[in-house]
Design an enzyme around this catalytic site. Structure first.
Site, PDB file in Angstrom:
ATOM      1  N   MET A  58      33.778  44.282  39.246  1.00  0.00           N
ATOM      2  CA  MET A  58      34.794  44.045  38.217  1.00  0.00           C
ATOM      3  C   MET A  58      36.003  43.254  38.718  1.00  0.00           C
ATOM      4  O   MET A  58      36.977  43.087  37.990  1.00  0.00           O
ATOM      5  CB  MET A  58      35.267  45.378  37.623  1.00  0.00           C
ATOM      6  CG  MET A  58      34.160  46.176  36.977  1.00  0.00           C
ATOM      7  SD  MET A  58      33.302  45.210  35.714  1.00  0.00           S
ATOM      8  CE  MET A  58      31.830  46.190  35.532  1.00  0.00           C
ATOM      9  N   CYS A  59      35.954  42.767  39.942  1.00  0.00           N
ATOM     10  CA  CYS A  59      37.055  41.960  40.478  1.00  0.00           C
ATOM     11  C   CYS A  59      37.005  40.549  39.906  1.00  0.00           C
ATOM     12  O   CYS A  59      35.939  39.960  39.775  1.00  0.00           O
ATOM     13  CB  CYS A  59      36.979  41.873  41.996  1.00  0.00           C
ATOM     14  SG  CYS A  59      37.673  43.289  42.829  1.00  0.00           S
ATOM     15  N   HIS A  60      38.190  40.029  39.605  1.00  0.00           N
ATOM     16  CA  HIS A  60      38.289  38.647  39.147  1.00  0.00           C
ATOM     17  C   HIS A  60      38.259  37.706  40.342  1.00  0.00           C
ATOM     18  O   HIS A  60      38.866  38.008  41.371  1.00  0.00           O
ATOM     19  CB  HIS A  60      39.610  38.438  38.390  1.00  0.00           C
ATOM     20  CG  HIS A  60      39.694  39.204  37.118  1.00  0.00           C
ATOM     21  ND1 HIS A  60      40.041  40.531  37.068  1.00  0.00           N
ATOM     22  CD2 HIS A  60      39.463  38.821  35.842  1.00  0.00           C
ATOM     23  CE1 HIS A  60      40.034  40.943  35.813  1.00  0.00           C
ATOM     24  NE2 HIS A  60      39.678  39.932  35.043  1.00  0.00           N
ATOM     25  N   MET A  64      42.202  44.562  46.446  1.00  0.00           N
ATOM     26  CA  MET A  64      40.790  44.605  46.820  1.00  0.00           C
ATOM     27  C   MET A  64      40.459  43.529  47.847  1.00  0.00           C
ATOM     28  O   MET A  64      39.627  43.745  48.730  1.00  0.00           O
ATOM     29  CB  MET A  64      39.894  44.469  45.582  1.00  0.00           C
ATOM     30  CG  MET A  64      39.998  45.659  44.635  1.00  0.00           C
ATOM     31  SD  MET A  64      39.784  47.276  45.423  1.00  0.00           S
ATOM     32  CE  MET A  64      38.149  47.109  46.104  1.00  0.00           C
ATOM     33  N   GLU A  65      41.115  42.392  47.761  1.00  0.00           N
ATOM     34  CA  GLU A  65      40.875  41.330  48.734  1.00  0.00           C
ATOM     35  C   GLU A  65      41.354  41.754  50.122  1.00  0.00           C
ATOM     36  O   GLU A  65      40.676  41.490  51.130  1.00  0.00           O
ATOM     37  CB  GLU A  65      41.561  40.040  48.282  1.00  0.00           C
ATOM     38  CG  GLU A  65      40.873  39.337  47.125  1.00  0.00           C
ATOM     39  CD  GLU A  65      41.007  40.025  45.761  1.00  0.00           C
ATOM     40  OE1 GLU A  65      40.258  39.661  44.844  1.00  0.00           O
ATOM     41  OE2 GLU A  65      41.850  40.936  45.603  1.00  0.00           O
ATOM     42  N   ASP A 110      29.166  44.887  64.433  1.00  0.00           N
ATOM     43  CA  ASP A 110      27.949  44.095  64.565  1.00  0.00           C
ATOM     44  C   ASP A 110      27.880  43.377  65.913  1.00  0.00           C
ATOM     45  O   ASP A 110      26.830  43.345  66.556  1.00  0.00           O
ATOM     46  CB  ASP A 110      27.855  43.073  63.436  1.00  0.00           C
ATOM     47  CG  ASP A 110      26.624  42.203  63.570  1.00  0.00           C
ATOM     48  OD1 ASP A 110      25.502  42.752  63.635  1.00  0.00           O
ATOM     49  OD2 ASP A 110      26.771  40.960  63.629  1.00  0.00           O
TER      50      ASP A 110
END
EC number: 4.6.1.17
Length: 161
Positions: A75-77, A114-115, A129
């Site tokens: 749902m992120c733009h 969110m970013e 990793d």
């Protein structure tokens, strides 16, 4: 408590319409960490990891992840970011913990929390990793929002806990 805005009239998920929101400068900073053993700490700081410069690669991974957050989080733009910075700070003593801070900035109609969280998370995952052949017992986290500015809800500063 405010009403959830990510549901349509049928109760199904939707992407919120932000077209009526004004553009403002918005920033967010998130923190994550990776706890490593002494061998990994020394190999990272002396650039002796066979896959390359761990911090340089992880930094680029975090920046790239911030730019692609809307591909990860449904749902992120998609946002045009004006800046992303990933920085590191070692905490040593009884353990070896790499603190990761991701700062993101834009001028837009929705926030960049969110970013910033995605950048910090992807950075930590990349470190894991690149070092997992030495020790799979590394611990990632916690990951959390430190602060955000701009937007309808105003500024946020995490209280020390």
């Amino acid at each position: 408590m405010s009403e959830f805005t990510h549901f349509n009239e049928q109760g199904r998920a939707r992407m919120v319409d932000i077209s009526s929101k004004g553009e403002t400068v918005r920033t967010a900073a998130a923190l994550s960490s990776v706890q490593v053993n002494e061998e990994i700490y020394h190999k990272i700081t002396n650039q002796e990891i066979s896959k390359g410069d761990v911090l340089a690669v992880a930094q680029v991974a975090g920046i790239m992840a911030a730019k692609k957050t809307s591909d990860w989080i449904p749902m992120c733009h998609p946002l045009s970011l004006s800046g992303v910075d990933v920085s590191f700070d070692w905490e040593t003593g009884n353990s070896y913990t790499l603190q990761i801070q991701a700062a993101v900035k834009t001028k837009g109609s929705t926030g960049v929390e969110m970013e910033a969280l995605t950048a910090a998370s992807a950075t930590a995952l990349t470190i894991y990793d690149m070092c997992k052949s030495l020790d799979k017992g590394m611990v990632i986290g916690p990951t959390y929002l430190m602060e955000k500015t701009g937007g309808k809800t105003g500024d946020y500063q995490r209280e020390s806990r």
